[in-house]
Scaffold this active site. Structure first.
Site, PDB file in Angstrom:
ATOM      1  N   ARG A  10       0.849  -1.173   0.000  1.00 46.15           N
ATOM      2  CA  ARG A  10       0.000   0.000   0.000  1.00 46.15           C
ATOM      3  C   ARG A  10       0.891   1.230   0.000  1.00 46.15           C
ATOM      4  O   ARG A  10       1.895   1.272   0.713  1.00 46.15           O
ATOM      5  CB  ARG A  10      -0.896  -0.006   1.243  1.00 46.15           C
ATOM      6  CG  ARG A  10      -1.702   1.263   1.462  1.00 46.15           C
ATOM      7  CD  ARG A  10      -2.508   1.164   2.735  1.00 46.15           C
ATOM      8  NE  ARG A  10      -3.135   2.428   3.077  1.00 46.15           N
ATOM      9  CZ  ARG A  10      -3.874   2.625   4.168  1.00 46.15           C
ATOM     10  NH1 ARG A  10      -4.070   1.624   5.010  1.00 46.15           N
ATOM     11  NH2 ARG A  10      -4.404   3.803   4.404  1.00 46.15           N
ATOM     12  N   SER A 189       4.913   8.194   0.390  1.00 47.38           N
ATOM     13  CA  SER A 189       4.895   7.445  -0.864  1.00 47.38           C
ATOM     14  C   SER A 189       6.250   6.803  -1.148  1.00 47.38           C
ATOM     15  O   SER A 189       7.302   7.327  -0.765  1.00 47.38           O
ATOM     16  CB  SER A 189       4.508   8.388  -2.010  1.00 47.38           C
ATOM     17  OG  SER A 189       4.355   7.679  -3.220  1.00 47.38           O
ATOM     18  N   ASN A 190       6.204   5.663  -1.824  1.00 38.53           N
ATOM     19  CA  ASN A 190       7.397   4.935  -2.276  1.00 38.53           C
ATOM     20  C   ASN A 190       8.304   4.507  -1.124  1.00 38.53           C
ATOM     21  O   ASN A 190       9.506   4.343  -1.288  1.00 38.53           O
ATOM     22  CB  ASN A 190       8.201   5.780  -3.285  1.00 38.53           C
ATOM     23  CG  ASN A 190       7.399   6.097  -4.522  1.00 38.53           C
ATOM     24  OD1 ASN A 190       6.697   5.234  -5.065  1.00 38.53           O
ATOM     25  ND2 ASN A 190       7.459   7.346  -4.985  1.00 38.53           N
ATOM     26  N   ARG A 191       7.722   4.306   0.044  1.00 36.99           N
ATOM     27  CA  ARG A 191       8.436   3.852   1.235  1.00 36.99           C
ATOM     28  C   ARG A 191       9.479   4.850   1.728  1.00 36.99           C
ATOM     29  O   ARG A 191      10.345   4.507   2.529  1.00 36.99           O
ATOM     30  CB  ARG A 191       9.096   2.481   0.994  1.00 36.99           C
ATOM     31  CG  ARG A 191       8.100   1.352   0.696  1.00 36.99           C
ATOM     32  CD  ARG A 191       7.188   1.132   1.884  1.00 36.99           C
ATOM     33  NE  ARG A 191       6.330  -0.028   1.730  1.00 36.99           N
ATOM     34  CZ  ARG A 191       5.058   0.009   1.332  1.00 36.99           C
ATOM     35  NH1 ARG A 191       4.506   1.177   1.009  1.00 36.99           N
ATOM     36  NH2 ARG A 191       4.333  -1.076   1.251  1.00 36.99           N
ATOM     37  N   LEU A 192       9.407   6.103   1.267  1.00 30.18           N
ATOM     38  CA  LEU A 192      10.308   7.136   1.750  1.00 30.18           C
ATOM     39  C   LEU A 192       9.626   7.865   2.908  1.00 30.18           C
ATOM     40  O   LEU A 192       9.305   9.049   2.838  1.00 30.18           O
ATOM     41  CB  LEU A 192      10.685   8.101   0.623  1.00 30.18           C
ATOM     42  CG  LEU A 192      11.492   7.462  -0.512  1.00 30.18           C
ATOM     43  CD1 LEU A 192      11.724   8.458  -1.633  1.00 30.18           C
ATOM     44  CD2 LEU A 192      12.831   6.941   0.022  1.00 30.18           C
TER      45      LEU A 192
END
Length: 213
Positions: A10, A189-192
């Site tokens: 997610r 977002s984008n695991r950042l």
């Protein structure tokens, strides 16, 4: 690797967290997030993972409920003779984790653990429903028992013994996790993800640092 598990993901996009807009005090920042969580749709907002360890550093974890907090730390209640109670007796360090997925937030707490006062434990115990107070007597928490019947018999025994005047057992009460580190995690977002970590200084102030996701 099971593909159906590996494919679960997610993207987090609700909010941001930046050093420029957090409180100087970690408990003040917790209060800000706590109030937002309480006013959201989160069920069991006070549920938190409590991790403890044996004297040999073997860890264990379970969900408990936060029952109070202030500048001194975070309070939960349990049977002092339980598994967690025995571990805290020999290794009075613990970690807490709150995960509020609806807000895409996590809070991690590390610190030492102390028993709260008898007066504080009494105050909370006598606010509990009658069944919960009897349960504190009836259950030898974490001990091996033969069947549920033993618990039911204990409930009957202590109900007849105490009636409505149920005292607090000496083996039951509260602990306070006194924090030395509190980390606030905001999904991005984008695991950042955003991670802001507060570490307690010797003078009682908090050092604020950003951690890499």
């Amino acid at each position: 690797m099971k593909k159906e598990i590996a494919d679960l993901r997610r993207d987090y996009m609700l909010q941001t967290l930046d050093e420029s807009n957090v409180a100087e005090d970690a408990i003040d920042q917790f209060t800000k997030w706590w109030n937002e969580a309480v006013n959201s749709t989160i069920d069991e907002v006070n549920a938190m993972t409590l991790a403890t360890a044996s004297k040999d550093a073997v860890p264990s974890a379970r969900i408990v409920l936060l029952k109070d907090y202030d500048e001194r730390g975070f309070v939960f209640f349990t049977n002092y003779s339980s598994h967690k109670g025995h571990e805290l007796q020999v290794n009075p360090s613990a970690a807490l984790v709150f995960f509020w997925k609806e807000l895409e937030r996590q809070i991690r707490v590390q610190g030492t653990v102390e028993k709260i006062s008898n007066e504080e434990s009494d105050f909370y115990f006598f606010s509990r429903p009658t069944g919960s107070r009897i349960g504190a007597w009836a259950s030898p928490q974490s001990a091996v028992i033969n069947s549920r019947k033993m618990l039911e018999e204990n409930v009957k025994l202590y109900t007849e013994q105490f009636g409505e005047n149920i005292p607090r057992p000496s083996h039951w009460g509260g602990y306070r996790v006194v924090p030395s580190v509190i980390e606030f995690w905001q999904g991005r977002s984008n695991r950042l993800h955003d991670r802001i970590c507060y570490s307690k200084n010797e003078n009682g102030s908090w050092r604020i640092e950003r951690l890499a996701p």
